[in-house]
Design an enzyme around this catalytic site. Structure first.
Site, PDB file in Angstrom:
ATOM      1  N   ASP A  10       0.848  -1.191   0.000  1.00 50.87           N
ATOM      2  CA  ASP A  10       0.000   0.000   0.000  1.00 50.87           C
ATOM      3  C   ASP A  10       0.890   1.250   0.000  1.00 50.87           C
ATOM      4  O   ASP A  10       2.064   1.189   0.389  1.00 50.87           O
ATOM      5  CB  ASP A  10      -0.887  -0.044   1.249  1.00 50.87           C
ATOM      6  CG  ASP A  10      -1.713   1.209   1.429  1.00 50.87           C
ATOM      7  OD1 ASP A  10      -2.372   1.631   0.461  1.00 50.87           O
ATOM      8  OD2 ASP A  10      -1.681   1.772   2.545  1.00 50.87           O
ATOM      9  N   ASP A  12      -0.356   5.104   0.777  1.00 57.45           N
ATOM     10  CA  ASP A  12      -0.703   6.077   1.819  1.00 57.45           C
ATOM     11  C   ASP A  12      -0.942   5.376   3.153  1.00 57.45           C
ATOM     12  O   ASP A  12      -1.782   4.477   3.268  1.00 57.45           O
ATOM     13  CB  ASP A  12      -1.951   6.858   1.416  1.00 57.45           C
ATOM     14  CG  ASP A  12      -1.768   7.608   0.098  1.00 57.45           C
ATOM     15  OD1 ASP A  12      -0.660   7.554  -0.455  1.00 57.45           O
ATOM     16  OD2 ASP A  12      -2.739   8.226  -0.378  1.00 57.45           O
ATOM     17  N   ASP A 131      -1.814  -0.714   6.098  1.00 53.14           N
ATOM     18  CA  ASP A 131      -2.084  -0.122   7.413  1.00 53.14           C
ATOM     19  C   ASP A 131      -3.551  -0.216   7.810  1.00 53.14           C
ATOM     20  O   ASP A 131      -3.940   0.325   8.842  1.00 53.14           O
ATOM     21  CB  ASP A 131      -1.650   1.353   7.422  1.00 53.14           C
ATOM     22  CG  ASP A 131      -2.494   2.213   6.498  1.00 53.14           C
ATOM     23  OD1 ASP A 131      -2.681   1.829   5.320  1.00 53.14           O
ATOM     24  OD2 ASP A 131      -2.979   3.264   6.953  1.00 53.14           O
TER      25      ASP A 131
END
Length: 358
Positions: A10, A12, A131
């Site tokens: 990922d 961001d 995240d």
């Protein structure tokens, strides 16, 4: 032909910090996540994973998120990572809004169909790094594993350690005519415990090992308690020691030694060495027959069984007046010593012995 392992990473919140408005549309908002350069560069240099970026960019190309605010920052991110030896084989960026319910948007796999059911890729041993829980869901949808930043203390240091040196998870099943035991340990866990031995105080003590040792610990023991507590306690110590030894693997990169703990009126000291030679020094006296339903004569016997099976030196000393505090202090000191001794450093990944073996 060897299959390629993949890291679906990922952007961001994983490579760069995510601002409150969830849009990195200016250089002022750009902050790289802590440890990403050192660890991702290490992964790129020392492992054979192929890196693939997978990112949702809500409404990219619309009035709410013009492309001319996205690409300059994004290209700078890629160039900066490249300068550290971090190369992404492909970049998959989805532009849909959540309400579009597009299969292309994570955790959907529409962007990643080229990897699914493709014999060139080892999906079972690939990872999604992200995240959010949607990243974990993406991993499940792809049939691979996940490493989620911020979950149970996961950070880039731990991610690099796991990807380079592997998980330290072990299971032991031990069945005799006297006991039936299942133990699972994750040395790199977060202190989660699931413990049941039929002896409440013993459960409480074993939980100290997981909680204060920051290792996930499952212990299910069914013993012949209708006889007495001896076999349950002894065999649990043996199985736990075997499980620790198995989880340590070749011991490369570990600290090897641990020591520590005062608890109220008591001073409890535990020193240990995973040097491969079992030995127990026991300097603790108890003046009650039992603490809870656990015979105090079994305390020493448990630690002897543990040290023998784990092939470690174990030196225990305790002084004080409160018997409960004294034995709990010993278990907590053991846990802290274990945490210290099993700590692994992938940047100094050597066997901690001048002999060349442990």
């Amino acid at each position: 032909m060897k299959q390629t392992r993949l890291l679906f990473i990922d952007r961001d919140g994983t490579l760069i910090q995510e601002p409150e408005d969830e849009q990195i549309d200016s250089f002022e908002k750009l902050v790289f996540t802590k440890g990403v350069f050192r660890n991702l560069a290490f992964i790129a240099q020392h492992t054979d994973y192929e890196l693939v970026m997978v990112s949702n960019q809500d409404g990219l190309g619309t009035n709410s998120f013009p492309e001319n605010t996205f690409w300059p920052v994004h290209n700078f991110i890629i160039q900066t990572l490249e300068s550290e030896g971090i190369h992404f084989a492909k970049q998959h960026i989805d532009r849909h809004f959540p309400e579009d319910n597009s299969p292309m948007r994570k955790p959907g796999t529409g962007m990643l169909t080229e990897y699914i059911d493709n014999p060139a890729y080892d999906m079972a041993n690939s990872y999604v790094i992200g995240d959010r829980e949607t990243d974990a869901q993406l991993a499940e949808n792809l049939g691979c594993k996940s490493l989620i930043l911020g979950k149970n203390g996961m950070d880039w240091d731990k991610i690099a350690e796991i990807l380079f040196a592997g998980d330290r998870i072990a299971e032991v099943k031990r069945t005799t005519k006297e006991t039936d035991i299942y133990i699972k340990v994750n040395l790199d866990g977060s202190g989660k415990c699931d413990i049941s031995t039929g002896l409440g105080f013993f459960d409480h003590m074993l939980e100290q090992i997981g909680k204060h040792g920051m290792m996930d610990l499952t212990i299910h023991t069914k013993g012949d308690l209708y006889v007495d507590e001896h076999h349950t306690i002894e065999d649990t110590g043996i199985a736990l020691g075997e499980c620790l030894l198995q989880a340590l693997g070749d011991k490369r990169g570990i600290e090897r030694y641990g020591y520590s703990l005062p608890m109220d009126d008591c001073l409890c000291q535990v020193a240990l060495d995973f040097g491969g030679r079992p030995w127990l020094i026991w300097d603790a006296e108890f003046h009650r027959e039992k603490v809870g339903e656990m015979p105090t004569e079994m305390f020493k016997h448990f630690f002897k069984s543990l040290s023998d099976a784990a092939k470690m030196n174990l030196n225990i000393k305790a002084e004080g007046e409160n018997e409960h505090h004294k034995i709990e202090g010993i278990f907590k000191a053991l846990a802290r010593s274990l945490k210290m001794a099993v700590k692994r450093d992938i940047y100094h990944f050597e066997l901690p012995s001048s002999k060349g073996m442990l």
